[in-house]
Design a protein around this motif. Sequence first.
Motif, PDB file in Angstrom:
ATOM      1  N   VAL A 187      -5.598 -15.472  25.011  1.00  0.00           N
ATOM      2  CA  VAL A 187      -6.257 -14.216  25.387  1.00  0.00           C
ATOM      3  C   VAL A 187      -7.013 -14.354  26.701  1.00  0.00           C
ATOM      4  CG1 VAL A 187      -6.475 -13.341  23.029  1.00  0.00           C
ATOM      5  CG2 VAL A 187      -8.285 -14.803  23.975  1.00  0.00           C
ATOM      6  N   PHE A 188      -7.280 -15.594  27.106  1.00  0.00           N
ATOM      7  CA  PHE A 188      -8.041 -15.830  28.330  1.00  0.00           C
ATOM      8  C   PHE A 188      -7.151 -15.928  29.575  1.00  0.00           C
ATOM      9  CE2 PHE A 188     -10.221 -18.081  24.803  1.00  0.00           C
ATOM     10  CZ  PHE A 188     -11.298 -17.227  24.675  1.00  0.00           C
ATOM     11  N   ASP A 189      -5.831 -15.937  29.370  1.00  0.00           N
ATOM     12  CA  ASP A 189      -4.912 -16.122  30.501  1.00  0.00           C
ATOM     13  C   ASP A 189      -4.380 -14.772  30.974  1.00  0.00           C
ATOM     14  OD1 ASP A 189      -3.183 -17.068  32.406  1.00  0.00           O
ATOM     15  OD2 ASP A 189      -2.355 -18.650  31.133  1.00  0.00           O
ATOM     16  N   LEU A 190      -5.248 -13.983  31.577  1.00  0.00           N
ATOM     17  CA  LEU A 190      -4.873 -12.646  32.016  1.00  0.00           C
ATOM     18  C   LEU A 190      -3.733 -12.648  33.037  1.00  0.00           C
ATOM     19  CD1 LEU A 190      -5.384  -9.640  31.765  1.00  0.00           C
ATOM     20  CD2 LEU A 190      -7.143  -9.842  33.536  1.00  0.00           C
ATOM     21  N   PRO A 191      -3.676 -13.598  33.996  1.00  0.00           N
ATOM     22  CA  PRO A 191      -2.546 -13.582  34.942  1.00  0.00           C
ATOM     23  C   PRO A 191      -1.180 -13.653  34.243  1.00  0.00           C
ATOM     24  CG  PRO A 191      -4.285 -14.985  35.782  1.00  0.00           C
ATOM     25  CD  PRO A 191      -4.688 -14.617  34.382  1.00  0.00           C
ATOM     26  N   ILE A 231      -8.773  -7.424  28.044  1.00  0.00           N
ATOM     27  CA  ILE A 231      -7.374  -7.422  28.471  1.00  0.00           C
ATOM     28  C   ILE A 231      -6.992  -6.052  29.035  1.00  0.00           C
ATOM     29  CG2 ILE A 231      -4.975  -7.577  27.681  1.00  0.00           C
ATOM     30  CD1 ILE A 231      -5.927  -9.685  25.654  1.00  0.00           C
ATOM     31  N   LYS A 232      -7.424  -4.995  28.348  1.00  0.00           N
ATOM     32  CA  LYS A 232      -7.108  -3.641  28.817  1.00  0.00           C
ATOM     33  C   LYS A 232      -7.723  -3.383  30.196  1.00  0.00           C
ATOM     34  CE  LYS A 232      -6.429  -1.193  24.436  1.00  0.00           C
ATOM     35  NZ  LYS A 232      -6.949  -0.102  23.547  1.00  0.00           N
ATOM     36  N   LEU A 233      -8.950  -3.834  30.390  1.00  0.00           N
ATOM     37  CA  LEU A 233      -9.597  -3.663  31.695  1.00  0.00           C
ATOM     38  C   LEU A 233      -8.819  -4.414  32.775  1.00  0.00           C
ATOM     39  CD1 LEU A 233     -13.390  -3.984  30.781  1.00  0.00           C
ATOM     40  CD2 LEU A 233     -12.181  -1.917  31.526  1.00  0.00           C
ATOM     41  N   GLY A 234      -8.323  -5.599  32.419  1.00  0.00           N
ATOM     42  CA  GLY A 234      -7.570  -6.388  33.387  1.00  0.00           C
ATOM     43  C   GLY A 234      -6.198  -5.827  33.690  1.00  0.00           C
ATOM     44  N   LEU A 235      -5.627  -5.112  32.735  1.00  0.00           N
ATOM     45  CA  LEU A 235      -4.294  -4.554  32.922  1.00  0.00           C
ATOM     46  C   LEU A 235      -4.315  -3.227  33.674  1.00  0.00           C
ATOM     47  CD1 LEU A 235      -2.652  -5.230  29.428  1.00  0.00           C
ATOM     48  CD2 LEU A 235      -2.304  -6.501  31.551  1.00  0.00           C
ATOM     49  N   GLY A 236      -5.321  -2.430  33.411  1.00  0.00           N
ATOM     50  CA  GLY A 236      -5.342  -1.098  33.994  1.00  0.00           C
ATOM     51  C   GLY A 236      -4.525  -0.122  33.167  1.00  0.00           C
ATOM     52  N   THR A 237      -4.637   1.143  33.485  1.00  0.00           N
ATOM     53  CA  THR A 237      -3.999   2.201  32.690  1.00  0.00           C
ATOM     54  C   THR A 237      -2.488   2.103  32.692  1.00  0.00           C
ATOM     55  OG1 THR A 237      -5.850   3.675  33.205  1.00  0.00           O
ATOM     56  CG2 THR A 237      -3.833   4.695  32.362  1.00  0.00           C
ATOM     57  N   ARG A 238      -1.885   1.826  33.831  1.00  0.00           N
ATOM     58  CA  ARG A 238      -0.419   1.822  33.937  1.00  0.00           C
ATOM     59  C   ARG A 238       0.209   0.729  33.085  1.00  0.00           C
ATOM     60  NH1 ARG A 238       3.246  -1.029  36.841  1.00  0.00           N
ATOM     61  NH2 ARG A 238       1.576  -2.129  37.962  1.00  0.00           N
ATOM     62  N   LEU A 239      -0.280  -0.491  33.161  1.00  0.00           N
ATOM     63  CA  LEU A 239       0.352  -1.610  32.478  1.00  0.00           C
ATOM     64  C   LEU A 239       0.158  -1.574  30.964  1.00  0.00           C
ATOM     65  CD1 LEU A 239      -0.296  -4.656  34.859  1.00  0.00           C
ATOM     66  CD2 LEU A 239       1.795  -3.337  34.555  1.00  0.00           C
TER      67      LEU A 239
END
Length: 267
Positions: A187-191, A231-239
């Motif tokens: 869960v910590f590996d956002l890239p 995770i949602k914040l890191g992904l953004g709405t589109r992803l």
Amino acid sequence: MRTKIRISSIIVSSFLSITALSPIANAASITPYRDAQVENTAISNNHNYVIPLSKIQRSGRGWSPEKVLDVDAQVTRFTFKIPRSNDLSEVYRFYLNQIKLAGNDIIFECNGRSCGSSNAWANNFFNDYRLYGADDNQSLVVVQNPDYYHVMYLNRRGAGDVMVRIDQVTPAIGNSANPFFQQQLSVFDLPKIRRFIEDKADGDRYFAIVTANSNTPVESFEKAAIYINDIKLGLGTRLQADIEFINLGNSDTTLYGEDKVTFIKRQ
């Protein structure tokens, strides 16, 4: 600088047998091919290991298999060098017969150009330039049994000698992986999470199952909820549009692991 180890087949076989019986390694022993030299051995505990389940390809600015399992594990690595006079397919069958024991399943296998770039496997995935050879000569196989995995890569180098890399991957207790998962990541590996979603085919939808480890079930659910929000914040709405997040807290961590996000494709 990594020390190069050269020892006889008898000593190597004994070492591997001892390793197999060690309480920290459950993998089966491996007998070296005739005239094989052991280039190096290494054991890593509490190591994050990516098990490849597809060909390697460009991913963002780097190279990565499209489908992988991400596990916390003990990893024992062996690299063998076999003289150029030996037949490549015979060497492959020799080692495959050992790692594919009764009851073991091949969960991924590729040969030649269907594996992708040998240069990428050698230098980007295994981080060992000695494994590089012609794309046509390479083979990769992943074998699973209930307790551990074998990841084997083999190729003939330009100089003619055959290089074999075998990783014995024993997942930590409570961190077993399922080959039917599309992807399982920390869960910590956002890239890596972003890369997986960015590379998915248009129209593909996934469940994203999130787990967390804490002292109580309630705290685990709260912790997983924070992971999902991050995770949602890191992904953004589109992803995140085609992703449905499911909070499991610390439920079923034997299957899904701890502090993991597991992607399962929706029908």
